[in-house]
Design a protein around this motif. Structure first.
Motif, short mmCIF file in Angstrom:
data_model
loop_
_atom_site.label_atom_id
_atom_site.label_comp_id
_atom_site.label_asym_id
_atom_site.label_seq_id
_atom_site.Cartn_x
_atom_site.Cartn_y
_atom_site.Cartn_z
N PHE A 35 0.85 -1.18 0.00
CA PHE A 35 0.00 0.00 0.00
C PHE A 35 0.89 1.24 0.00
O PHE A 35 2.01 1.21 0.53
N TYR A 36 0.41 2.30 -0.62
CA TYR A 36 1.18 3.53 -0.67
C TYR A 36 0.35 4.70 -0.18
O TYR A 36 -0.88 4.68 -0.21
N LYS A 37 1.03 5.72 0.27
CA LYS A 37 0.41 6.98 0.66
C LYS A 37 1.35 8.10 0.25
O LYS A 37 2.56 8.04 0.55
N ILE A 38 0.81 9.10 -0.43
CA ILE A 38 1.60 10.24 -0.89
C ILE A 38 0.98 11.52 -0.34
O ILE A 38 -0.23 11.71 -0.43
N LEU A 39 1.82 12.37 0.22
CA LEU A 39 1.35 13.62 0.82
C LEU A 39 2.10 14.79 0.22
O LEU A 39 3.31 14.71 -0.03
N ILE A 40 1.38 15.89 0.02
CA ILE A 40 2.03 17.14 -0.38
C ILE A 40 1.37 18.27 0.41
O ILE A 40 0.15 18.29 0.58
N THR A 41 2.18 19.18 0.92
CA THR A 41 1.62 20.32 1.64
C THR A 41 0.90 21.24 0.66
O THR A 41 1.22 21.28 -0.53
N LYS A 42 -0.07 21.96 1.16
CA LYS A 42 -0.90 22.79 0.28
C LYS A 42 -0.11 23.94 -0.34
O LYS A 42 -0.51 24.48 -1.37
N ASP A 43 1.03 24.29 0.29
CA ASP A 43 1.87 25.34 -0.30
C ASP A 43 2.89 24.77 -1.28
O ASP A 43 3.74 25.49 -1.80
N HIS A 44 2.84 23.45 -1.50
CA HIS A 44 3.69 22.76 -2.49
C HIS A 44 5.18 22.78 -2.15
O HIS A 44 6.01 22.62 -3.04
N THR A 45 5.50 22.96 -0.88
CA THR A 45 6.92 23.02 -0.52
C THR A 45 7.48 21.66 -0.09
O THR A 45 8.69 21.47 -0.10
N LYS A 46 6.59 20.74 0.31
CA LYS A 46 7.06 19.44 0.80
C LYS A 46 6.19 18.33 0.21
O LYS A 46 4.97 18.46 0.13
N MET A 47 6.84 17.24 -0.18
CA MET A 47 6.14 16.05 -0.65
C MET A 47 6.85 14.83 -0.07
O MET A 47 8.06 14.84 0.10
N ILE A 48 6.06 13.81 0.24
CA ILE A 48 6.65 12.59 0.79
C ILE A 48 5.82 11.38 0.33
O ILE A 48 4.59 11.48 0.19
N GLY A 49 6.50 10.28 0.08
CA GLY A 49 5.83 9.06 -0.34
C GLY A 49 6.17 7.90 0.58
O GLY A 49 7.30 7.78 1.05
N PHE A 50 5.18 7.05 0.85
CA PHE A 50 5.37 5.85 1.67
C PHE A 50 4.95 4.63 0.86
O PHE A 50 3.88 4.63 0.24
N LEU A 51 5.75 3.61 0.90
CA LEU A 51 5.43 2.33 0.28
C LEU A 51 5.56 1.28 1.38
O LEU A 51 6.66 0.99 1.85
N VAL A 52 4.41 0.72 1.79
CA VAL A 52 4.39 -0.14 2.97
C VAL A 52 4.01 -1.57 2.58
O VAL A 52 2.92 -1.79 2.04
N PRO A 53 4.89 -2.53 2.81
CA PRO A 53 4.53 -3.93 2.53
C PRO A 53 3.30 -4.34 3.32
O PRO A 53 3.13 -3.95 4.49
#
Length: 268
Positions: A201-219
């Motif tokens: 499963f994955y989860k991707i987040l980005i702040t509303k000001d577009h300054t930070k993004m991060i992705g998670f890939l979880v077995p």
């Protein structure tokens, strides 16, 4: 001196210029009004189409989230929504029954596929992220928002990631969230409709000001590992899923954020 130049000079020295000869009244906002207008414009400019591409061309919009449904796998390949403080009010609603989603043209999976399967009906958009109203909360129980999850995964590492996401939504003044199972490769299936069981499963987040993004890939397995150990580049998730995330971002910014692997910008 021309009339236009006279008007221009007068505009520089007064907030309201009335010209009876020409029947003109031009109003210049004061400094406070300009500041308010700028703030409003920033909010408008800050909104953007954060939806990923769809490999199925079956995208649906509910009031609380949007999703791309894969009939082949009897679940959504992604669910996307905005998360802010107002979505997480301290309200305890009665949990509704899980139901097929009536807006899916091919019909989403019947909840009976999960019965005695050994898997939870795992939320992609958590019910806890949609407490703004009972209607939005209830929407999360449509099976278009559900994927099979091992109970110890659903209640363990995945729950930890959901809670951390709420923490970041508060800390960073709102997030755009995209979640799904990786619907590729060989997967187990459950029920008469052969609902696919994702291996990741994955989860991707980005702040509303577009300054930070991060992705998670979880077995898809129980784990007590720290959440940062599941951080991957969004580029990697794109390669696994065949989905293009945040295609509406300016190309240079999209390329930069999606290639970032460091999690140090985020408060773990």
């Amino acid at each position: 001196m021309t009339n236009i130049r006279i008007i221009f000079l007068l505009l520089l020295t007064c907030s309201t210029f009335s010209c009876k000869e020409y029947g003109i009244e031009i109003v210049i906002p004061n400094a406070n009004e300009l500041e308010q207008n700028s703030a409003t414009e920033a909010v408008i400019l800050g909104d953007f189409n954060f939806y990923p591409t769809s490999t199925t061309n079956e995208v649906y919009n509910r009031k609380g989230f949007s999703f791309s449904y894969s009939e082949t796998h009897e679940q959504s390949e992604w669910v996307a929504y905005e998360l802010t403080d107002k979505d997480m009010v301290a309200t305890n609603y009665n949990r509704p029954y899980f139901n097929q989603d009536p807006i899916v043209t091919t019909a989403s999976a019947d909840w009976r596929n999960f019965k005695n399967s050994g898997y939870d009906r795992g939320h992609l958009c958590p019910a806890g992220d949609r407490k703004y109203s009972k209607e939005l909360y209830d929407e999360t129980f449509f099976t278009s928002n559900i994927a099979p999850q091992i109970p110890s995964f659903n209640n363990g590492v995945w729950n930890r990631l959901e809670q951390k996401t709420r923490y970041w939504a508060t800390k960073y003044n709102g997030l755009y969230v995209i979640t799904g199972g990786v619907l590729k490769g060989e997967m187990k299936t459950i029920g008469k409709e052969k609902v696919a069981v994702p291996n990741y499963f994955y989860k991707i987040l980005i702040t509303k000001d577009h300054t930070k993004m991060i992705g998670f890939l979880v077995p898809h397995e129980p784990s007590k590992a720290p959440l940062y150990s599941f951080v991957v580049t969004v580029d990697e998730i794109e390669k696994l899923t065949g989905i293009d995330f945040f295609p509406e971002l300016e190309d240079a910014l999209e390329n930069k954020l999606e290639a970032e692997l460091s999690y140090k910008k985020w408060s773990f």
